[in-house]
Design a protein around this motif. Structure first.
Motif, PDB file in Angstrom:
ATOM      1  N   CYS A 649      38.980  29.903  39.655  1.00  0.00           N
ATOM      2  CA  CYS A 649      39.080  28.861  40.673  1.00  0.00           C
ATOM      3  C   CYS A 649      40.212  27.912  40.291  1.00  0.00           C
ATOM      4  CB  CYS A 649      37.742  28.122  40.702  1.00  0.00           C
ATOM      5  SG  CYS A 649      37.611  26.994  42.060  1.00  0.00           S
ATOM      6  N   GLN A 650      41.300  27.995  41.028  1.00  0.00           N
ATOM      7  CA  GLN A 650      42.480  27.198  40.674  1.00  0.00           C
ATOM      8  C   GLN A 650      42.580  25.978  41.582  1.00  0.00           C
ATOM      9  OE1 GLN A 650      46.608  28.308  41.856  1.00  0.00           O
ATOM     10  NE2 GLN A 650      46.957  28.555  39.675  1.00  0.00           N
ATOM     11  N   GLY A 651      42.422  24.807  40.986  1.00  0.00           N
ATOM     12  CA  GLY A 651      42.707  23.555  41.705  1.00  0.00           C
ATOM     13  C   GLY A 651      41.801  23.261  42.879  1.00  0.00           C
ATOM     14  N   GLU A 652      40.605  23.801  42.869  1.00  0.00           N
ATOM     15  CA  GLU A 652      39.705  23.560  43.997  1.00  0.00           C
ATOM     16  C   GLU A 652      38.331  23.211  43.457  1.00  0.00           C
ATOM     17  OE1 GLU A 652      39.515  22.874  46.810  1.00  0.00           O
ATOM     18  OE2 GLU A 652      37.760  23.670  47.774  1.00  0.00           O
ATOM     19  N   ASP A 653      37.646  22.289  44.133  1.00  0.00           N
ATOM     20  CA  ASP A 653      36.355  21.820  43.626  1.00  0.00           C
ATOM     21  C   ASP A 653      35.234  22.214  44.594  1.00  0.00           C
ATOM     22  OD1 ASP A 653      34.415  20.640  42.159  1.00  0.00           O
ATOM     23  OD2 ASP A 653      35.166  18.590  42.351  1.00  0.00           O
ATOM     24  N   ILE A 654      34.881  23.485  44.545  1.00  0.00           N
ATOM     25  CA  ILE A 654      33.899  23.990  45.510  1.00  0.00           C
ATOM     26  C   ILE A 654      32.528  23.335  45.344  1.00  0.00           C
ATOM     27  CG2 ILE A 654      34.838  26.227  46.175  1.00  0.00           C
ATOM     28  CD1 ILE A 654      33.505  27.465  43.802  1.00  0.00           C
ATOM     29  N   ALA A 655      32.194  22.892  44.129  1.00  0.00           N
ATOM     30  CA  ALA A 655      30.862  22.310  43.918  1.00  0.00           C
ATOM     31  C   ALA A 655      30.712  21.008  44.691  1.00  0.00           C
ATOM     32  CB  ALA A 655      30.615  22.061  42.434  1.00  0.00           C
ATOM     33  N   GLN A 656      31.832  20.336  44.965  1.00  0.00           N
ATOM     34  CA  GLN A 656      31.724  19.105  45.742  1.00  0.00           C
ATOM     35  C   GLN A 656      32.116  19.298  47.192  1.00  0.00           C
ATOM     36  OE1 GLN A 656      33.715  15.601  44.137  1.00  0.00           O
ATOM     37  NE2 GLN A 656      33.313  14.460  46.004  1.00  0.00           N
ATOM     38  N   LEU A 681      37.853  17.474  34.499  1.00  0.00           N
ATOM     39  CA  LEU A 681      36.582  18.191  34.504  1.00  0.00           C
ATOM     40  C   LEU A 681      35.919  17.871  35.849  1.00  0.00           C
ATOM     41  CD1 LEU A 681      34.781  19.808  32.292  1.00  0.00           C
ATOM     42  CD2 LEU A 681      33.319  17.814  32.480  1.00  0.00           C
ATOM     43  N   ASN A 682      36.296  18.610  36.880  1.00  0.00           N
ATOM     44  CA  ASN A 682      35.741  18.316  38.202  1.00  0.00           C
ATOM     45  C   ASN A 682      34.319  18.870  38.286  1.00  0.00           C
ATOM     46  OD1 ASN A 682      36.028  21.075  38.591  1.00  0.00           O
ATOM     47  ND2 ASN A 682      37.766  20.899  39.982  1.00  0.00           N
ATOM     48  N   GLU A 683      33.707  18.746  39.453  1.00  0.00           N
ATOM     49  CA  GLU A 683      32.283  19.132  39.568  1.00  0.00           C
ATOM     50  C   GLU A 683      32.100  20.633  39.325  1.00  0.00           C
ATOM     51  OE1 GLU A 683      30.352  16.415  39.666  1.00  0.00           O
ATOM     52  OE2 GLU A 683      32.356  15.520  39.676  1.00  0.00           O
ATOM     53  N   THR A 684      33.051  21.441  39.787  1.00  0.00           N
ATOM     54  CA  THR A 684      32.957  22.888  39.586  1.00  0.00           C
ATOM     55  C   THR A 684      33.098  23.232  38.101  1.00  0.00           C
ATOM     56  OG1 THR A 684      34.005  23.134  41.741  1.00  0.00           O
ATOM     57  CG2 THR A 684      33.880  25.116  40.383  1.00  0.00           C
ATOM     58  N   ALA A 685      33.955  22.475  37.413  1.00  0.00           N
ATOM     59  CA  ALA A 685      34.178  22.749  35.984  1.00  0.00           C
ATOM     60  C   ALA A 685      32.909  22.521  35.171  1.00  0.00           C
ATOM     61  CB  ALA A 685      35.308  21.872  35.463  1.00  0.00           C
ATOM     62  N   LEU A 827      41.232   6.176  54.640  1.00  0.00           N
ATOM     63  CA  LEU A 827      42.637   6.069  54.217  1.00  0.00           C
ATOM     64  C   LEU A 827      42.829   6.055  52.708  1.00  0.00           C
ATOM     65  CD1 LEU A 827      45.663   5.371  54.797  1.00  0.00           C
ATOM     66  CD2 LEU A 827      44.967   2.985  54.794  1.00  0.00           C
ATOM     67  N   SER A 828      42.046   5.253  52.008  1.00  0.00           N
ATOM     68  CA  SER A 828      42.347   5.022  50.595  1.00  0.00           C
ATOM     69  C   SER A 828      41.926   6.174  49.694  1.00  0.00           C
ATOM     70  CB  SER A 828      41.680   3.735  50.120  1.00  0.00           C
ATOM     71  OG  SER A 828      40.301   3.798  50.406  1.00  0.00           O
ATOM     72  N   GLN A 829      41.001   7.007  50.145  1.00  0.00           N
ATOM     73  CA  GLN A 829      40.540   8.102  49.290  1.00  0.00           C
ATOM     74  C   GLN A 829      41.033   9.423  49.849  1.00  0.00           C
ATOM     75  OE1 GLN A 829      39.059   7.837  46.421  1.00  0.00           O
ATOM     76  NE2 GLN A 829      38.018   5.866  46.365  1.00  0.00           N
ATOM     77  N   TYR A 830      40.959  10.433  48.984  1.00  0.00           N
ATOM     78  CA  TYR A 830      41.493  11.732  49.390  1.00  0.00           C
ATOM     79  C   TYR A 830      40.508  12.826  49.034  1.00  0.00           C
ATOM     80  CZ  TYR A 830      44.483  15.871  49.230  1.00  0.00           C
ATOM     81  OH  TYR A 830      45.022  17.106  49.418  1.00  0.00           O
ATOM     82  N   ASN A 831      40.040  13.521  50.029  1.00  0.00           N
ATOM     83  CA  ASN A 831      39.208  14.698  49.852  1.00  0.00           C
ATOM     84  C   ASN A 831      38.066  14.424  48.858  1.00  0.00           C
ATOM     85  OD1 ASN A 831      38.610  17.220  50.663  1.00  0.00           O
ATOM     86  ND2 ASN A 831      39.954  18.256  49.277  1.00  0.00           N
ATOM     87  N   VAL A 832      37.907  15.253  47.810  1.00  0.00           N
ATOM     88  CA  VAL A 832      36.778  15.039  46.894  1.00  0.00           C
ATOM     89  C   VAL A 832      36.997  13.827  45.982  1.00  0.00           C
ATOM     90  CG1 VAL A 832      36.036  17.434  46.883  1.00  0.00           C
ATOM     91  CG2 VAL A 832      37.717  16.674  45.204  1.00  0.00           C
ATOM     92  N   GLY A 833      38.103  13.172  46.122  1.00  0.00           N
ATOM     93  CA  GLY A 833      38.334  11.909  45.419  1.00  0.00           C
ATOM     94  C   GLY A 833      38.723  12.051  43.956  1.00  0.00           C
ATOM     95  N   ALA A 834      38.844  13.282  43.450  1.00  0.00           N
ATOM     96  CA  ALA A 834      39.119  13.461  42.020  1.00  0.00           C
ATOM     97  C   ALA A 834      40.388  12.713  41.612  1.00  0.00           C
ATOM     98  CB  ALA A 834      39.264  14.942  41.694  1.00  0.00           C
ATOM     99  N   GLN A 835      41.366  12.656  42.515  1.00  0.00           N
ATOM    100  CA  GLN A 835      42.606  11.945  42.194  1.00  0.00           C
ATOM    101  C   GLN A 835      42.471  10.450  42.514  1.00  0.00           C
ATOM    102  OE1 GLN A 835      43.766  15.158  44.620  1.00  0.00           O
ATOM    103  NE2 GLN A 835      45.819  15.089  43.784  1.00  0.00           N
ATOM    104  N   THR A 836      42.140  10.136  43.746  1.00  0.00           N
ATOM    105  CA  THR A 836      42.162   8.722  44.163  1.00  0.00           C
ATOM    106  C   THR A 836      41.079   7.883  43.486  1.00  0.00           C
ATOM    107  OG1 THR A 836      41.024   9.528  46.139  1.00  0.00           O
ATOM    108  CG2 THR A 836      43.330   8.926  46.377  1.00  0.00           C
TER     109      THR A 836
END
Ligand code: SF4
Ligand code: SF4
Ligand code: SF4
Ligand code: FES
Length: 961
Positions: A649-656, A681-685, A827-836
């Motif tokens: 799983c490259q760069g994707e957080d399916i668990a969230q 260490l995202n949710e999938t990790a 606006l301020s957050q992005y997708n699963v939020g791991a970055q923002t």
């Protein structure tokens, strides 16, 4: 000397020079003389700009070429033969035969006097000022030869002006403000937020955010346009105040949303000091939003994992190992799984956040090395219906326009998209067009900002019930056909007659009449008819849509209904019209183009096509499977049944991000080898056995493709923190599995993509350098790319109307679950939020909340801020309540940016009939007041804490070594 000046060439030029006033698009040319030089420019060009084009640089302060001329500083005064006085060149348009003088003693004296007045009310701290070396006031003082200030500083001045540091990213130092209003105009004209005003009059006039509020309390959305516009150090990025001026800059592409803004990364060594929107950026033309402009600190956040890690099972500490050991461990496990459970027991998921080259390599790894087609992408869960629906009707799986095209649109129809939050730079452009007079129809269950924002109001807000898009789109088409508003010439010349006749009979049926569908949609028939007439009668009508269309059980039907609507009104194939899917993540378009779906090679060619397969077999020197592989939901099912055991799983957080979280968790827990390649260490990790540290977009070379099919370069700003760029990791994994991929640079991967993919035949890094960006198709027929699609035909075919019968989603409100939950972004957050979540953007949205209509809240005794338990047939979670008139009674809304919110614990397995895109937008729920988070949230918090500890233990073990 005659300088012939072509405005079209200019907008594509790569000069960063500020020409003072905006380009004129007029085709009429005017010849004039400036300081003895003859120049030809488009009518409507200012004298200031005309001079700047031929490198005659008239001093200026209040003018900038992205803002309308204002004429307040007078520094740009010139003399014009036959005109009295010294007019401001920024507000004076050229006239044929004009003779302009820009330099003489009188002008020099006037300019020096003006500068002297400015400087006499300015702190003389240039040497210690953060803008030293990058200050237009300083430059202009030099340009006019100011050597002394005759006036003292004792009189009335603004030098004790206060500093507002409330915004996390930039500071406002009132003492340095010269009241040029560039910031106010940038906020109005470029961003369209109108957050700034000039308060007071005359000497007392000062710049103020909102009603004398601080920036953070005001309506400011932190886009940074004012900071960029400010010619002094008044508005300055805090990173510049803290670290000083950059020493070099690199152009790259934003890694957040599908607008694909181009940025100039201002660097100090390997440190990114600031990201400044690139004025040559063809998608954003110098504008940005808070995410791309400021929220880049995550890339160097302390949570970054920079060493490979492995573990036997997920209840063990992580062990930090070398790249070789991690890759060998992963390869051994994958091989042994395939030996025991068969070829189809492993697969991979690509990410729409990764580059085209990385995505291409992952699908190549699956097809050529895993020897199956079990590759899928996170684009499955957002825009797969776009691919399917547009291919079936318009014969190409992509949007038809440029963003800029909206500036020629007369009526904009937005359905299921929230551009000001999710695609902010496009949202600003759209608002600009609306302020110019274009009309707006919004189809959305919720009152989104663009419906009623400063100086823009939607003519129609069709506030439909979630899940009824198809009924509504059919009703719009019915009115158009029924009232004789169809564009028969277009249909006759451009569309397939048999499909049209069939569709005509279908759509003409009274069951689609708004009077008969209003029960279903909740939209009054008269309002819908009026909206249909407005759209059909537009000279140019354009449709913009987003995940509110695709993420439904009838997502593909809705996309086809949108294409039908565009074709029946003749709104395809020219500037100002078209079907425009607003893609969520930065490379959704690219990940789909690159063959991330289990049934398609790059370029949307089915794996069963012998010719295509042979092409890839020849290039890759392996034989390939002709059967489509597993989609993500099938992988989960197979995992739970024990048939699918290994996932890369490259760069994707399916668990969230995937629906029905508990089902996903069960599937992930059933696997024997999950390899996660990510920067955190995202949710999938937390379910993984191998962690391969990824590289952020700042640490690699590659390309992204935005929602306009625009391929743009991502350039390496700093070395990868973990030592490898993501594409190199996939190459190394392939090698560990016994397959050589031989690339020295991502440009070679793009060369391979171009060799194998007809719509990319003409794409190369070299051409990207020359053109800045390229919109595919780019090949022999369109060597410079294709800004507008379907201008003559639909990729060699006629447009096909599709039958789109409305079928109600099985997910209906009932006694047990009486409300419909729909989801979206902020606006301020992005997708699963791991970055923002790892940036200061947290100040705007540190938790997901449940928006609920006052009536529904009152019925349940829910007050603002209360914990609300949200139960669906999939699961239960709890969120704080926000009572909101944006909602309609019976509908609640939340975002999904925080893992512990568990928005996807509630969403179900329902999905689009054609593509399995999950139905995130409709979940029947009950909401009740509770006093604490749900059981799932409590358990997940514990699990998460444990996983964090396993990571921490790894670190301490390393130190003990
Ligand atoms: S940051 Fe953007 S929204 Fe905020 S005041 Fe400046 S221009 Fe306006
Ligand atoms: S803050 Fe900057 S841009 Fe705004 S008026 Fe003051 S000097 Fe001009
Ligand atoms: S609009 Fe999208 S691409 Fe542009 S800066 Fe914002 S997040 Fe980045
Ligand atoms: S630049 Fe022309 S008046 Fe200020």
């Amino acid at each position: 000397m005659i300088n012939f000046y072509d405005p079209k060439t200019e907008t594509r030029s790569f000069s960063t020079k500020d020409l003072g006033t905006p380009v004129s698009k007029s085709n009429v040319k005017i010849s004039l003389e400036i300081d003895g030089v003859t120049i030809v420019v488009p009518e409507g060009t200012s004298v200031l700009r005309a001079a700047a084009i031929c490198d005659i640089n008239i001093p200026k302060l209040c003018a900038s070429d992205n803002l309308a001329a204002f004429g307040s500083c007078r520094l740009c005064a010139v003399e014009i033969e036959g005109m009295r006085g010294m007019p401001a060149s920024c507000t004076t348009p050229v006239r044929a035969g004009m003779k302009v003088t820009t330099q003489n003693d009188q002008l020099a004296k006037l300019r020096r006097n003006i500068m002297e007045l400015y400087i006499s009310d300015h702190p003389l701290d240039c040497l210690t000022c953060s803008a030293n070396g990058d200050c237009e006031l300083q430059d202009m003082a030099g340009a006019v030869g100011l050597r002394q200030v005759r006036y003292g500083f004792e009189g009335k001045n603004h030098l004790d002006g206060a500093t507002d540091d409330s915004n996390p990213y930039f500071s406002f130092d009132d003492s340095k403000c010269i009241s040029c209003s560039r910031c106010v105009r940038a906020c109005e004209e470029v961003q369209g937020t109108f957050a700034l005003t000039v308060s007071g009059r005359g000497f007392d006039s000062r710049i103020s955010a909102g009603q004398q509020q601080s920036f953070i309390e005001s309506d400011c959305v932190s886009c940074g346009a004012c900071v960029q516009a400010c010619p002094t150090a008044t508005l300055t990025e805090k990173s510049i105040i803290d670290h000083g001026q950059p020493d070099h800059s690199i152009i790259t592409t934003c890694a957040y949303c599908g607008v694909g803004c181009s940025f100039r990364a201002d660097m100090q060594g390997d440190r990114v000091l600031r990201m400044v929107p690139d004025k040559n950026g063809q998608a954003n033309q110098g504008h940005s939003c808070v995410k791309g402009r400021f929220a880049f600190g995550y890339a160097t956040h302390k949570d970054r994992i920079t060493s490979p890690m492995i573990r036997d099972n997920i209840e063990q500490d992580w062990r930090e190992v070398s790249w070789e050991e991690a890759l060998a461990f992963a390869a051994k496990r994958l091989n042994s799984i395939q030996e025991q459970h068969g070829r189809n027991s492993i697969g991979a998921i690509t990410s729409s956040r990764c580059t085209n080259e990385e995505t291409y390599l992952v699908q190549k790894l699956v097809r050529a090395v895993f020897q199956n087609n079990n590759v899928d992408t996170c684009a499955r869960v957002c825009h797969s219906p776009t691919g399917y629906g547009l291919k079936a009707t318009l014969n190409e799986s992509a949007g038809t326009q440029t963003f800029e095209s909206v500036m020629a649109t007369d009526v904009v129809l937005i359905i299921g998209a929230n551009p000001t939050d999710a695609h902010p730079v496009f949202g600003s452009l759209l608002k600009r067009r609306l302020r110019q007079g274009a009309k707006l129809i919004v189809v959305d269950p919720r009152t989104i900002d663009i419906i009623d924002s400063p100086h823009t109001k939607a003519q129609h807000h069709l506030k439909l019930r979630p899940g009824t898009n198809v009924a509504l789109l059919n009703a719009l088409a019915h009115v158009i056909v029924d009232e004789g508003l169809a564009d028969n010439d277009f249909i006759k010349s451009r569309c397939d007659d048999a499909s049209f006749q069939q569709w005509y009979l279908h759509i003409k049926d009274p069951r689609h009449a708004p009077e008969n569908t209003s029960e279903i949609t909740g939209v009054a028939a008269e309002e819908l008819r009026a909206a249909a007439r407005l759209f059909a009668n537009a000279h140019n009508g354009a449709i913009y849509y987003g995940l509110g269309v695709t993420e439904h059980s009838q997502g593909s039907s809705s996309v086809m209904a949108i294409a039908n609507l565009a074709m029946v009104t003749g709104n395809i194939g020219r500037e100002g019209v078209g079907v425009n899917p607003l893609r969520g993540q930065n490379n959704v378009q690219g990940s789909c183009d690159m063959g991330s779906f289990p049934h398609e090679f790059p370029g949307y060619r089915h794996v069963s096509e012998d010719d295509t397969r042979q092409l890839f077999e020849q290039e890759w020197q392996v034989s390939l499977d002709n059967e489509p592989g597993l989609r993500i939901p099938n992988m989960f099912e197979a995992a739970i049944h024990g048939d699918f055991k290994g996932l890369y799983c490259q760069g994707e957080d399916i668990a969230q991000s995937d629906p029905n979280t508990q089902h996903v968790q069960k599937a992930l827990s059933s696997m024997h080898c999950i390899i996660v390649q990510d920067i955190f260490l995202n949710e999938t990790a937390k379910y993984a056995h191998v962690f391969l540290p990824g590289s952020s977009f700042m640490e690699k070379n590659g390309t992204f493709t935005n929602a306009e099919r625009r391929i743009s370069r991502v350039r390496k700003l700093m070395p990868p923190l973990a030592g490898k760029e993501d594409w190199q990791v996939t190459v190394a994994l392939a090698k560990a599995l016994g397959y050589e991929m031989d690339y020295q640079h991502p440009s070679e991967i793009m060369d391979e993509i171009a060799r194998l993919t007809p719509s990319f035949h003409g794409v190369s890094y070299e051409k990207l350098e020359q053109l800045g960006s390229i919109q595919w198709p780019c090949n022999d027929q369109s060597p410079l790319g294709t800004p507008i699609m379907h201008t003559k035909d639909f990729v060699g075919q006629q447009g096909k109307f599709a039958i789109t019968e409305y079928v109600a989603t099985p997910e209906r409100a009932n006694k047990r679950f009486p409300l419909l939950l729909t989801t979206g972004r902020i606006l301020s957050q992005y997708n699963v939020g791991a970055q923002t979540r790892r940036t200061e953007n947290q100040v705007w949205h540190d938790q997901d909340v449940l928006e609920i209509h006052p009536n529904d809240a009152e019925d349940r005794g829910i007050n603002e801020g209360d914990w609300v338990g949200i139960a669906s047939r999939a699961g239960t979670t709890a969120l704080r309540a926000r009572i909101s008139q944006r909602m309609q009674p019976g509908v609640v809304y939340t975002t999904f940016h925080h893992p512990l919110s568990g928005a996807n614990v509630v969403t179900t397995d329902n999905s689009d009939w054609a593509t399995n895109c999950p139905e995130y937008k409709v979940t029947a729920v009950q909401a009740v007041k509770v006093d604490q988070p749900s059981v799932w949230q409590a358990e997940y918090a514990q699990f998460s804490q444990r996983q964090q500890q396993y990571l921490t233990n790894k670190k301490s073990a390393k130190i003990a070594d």
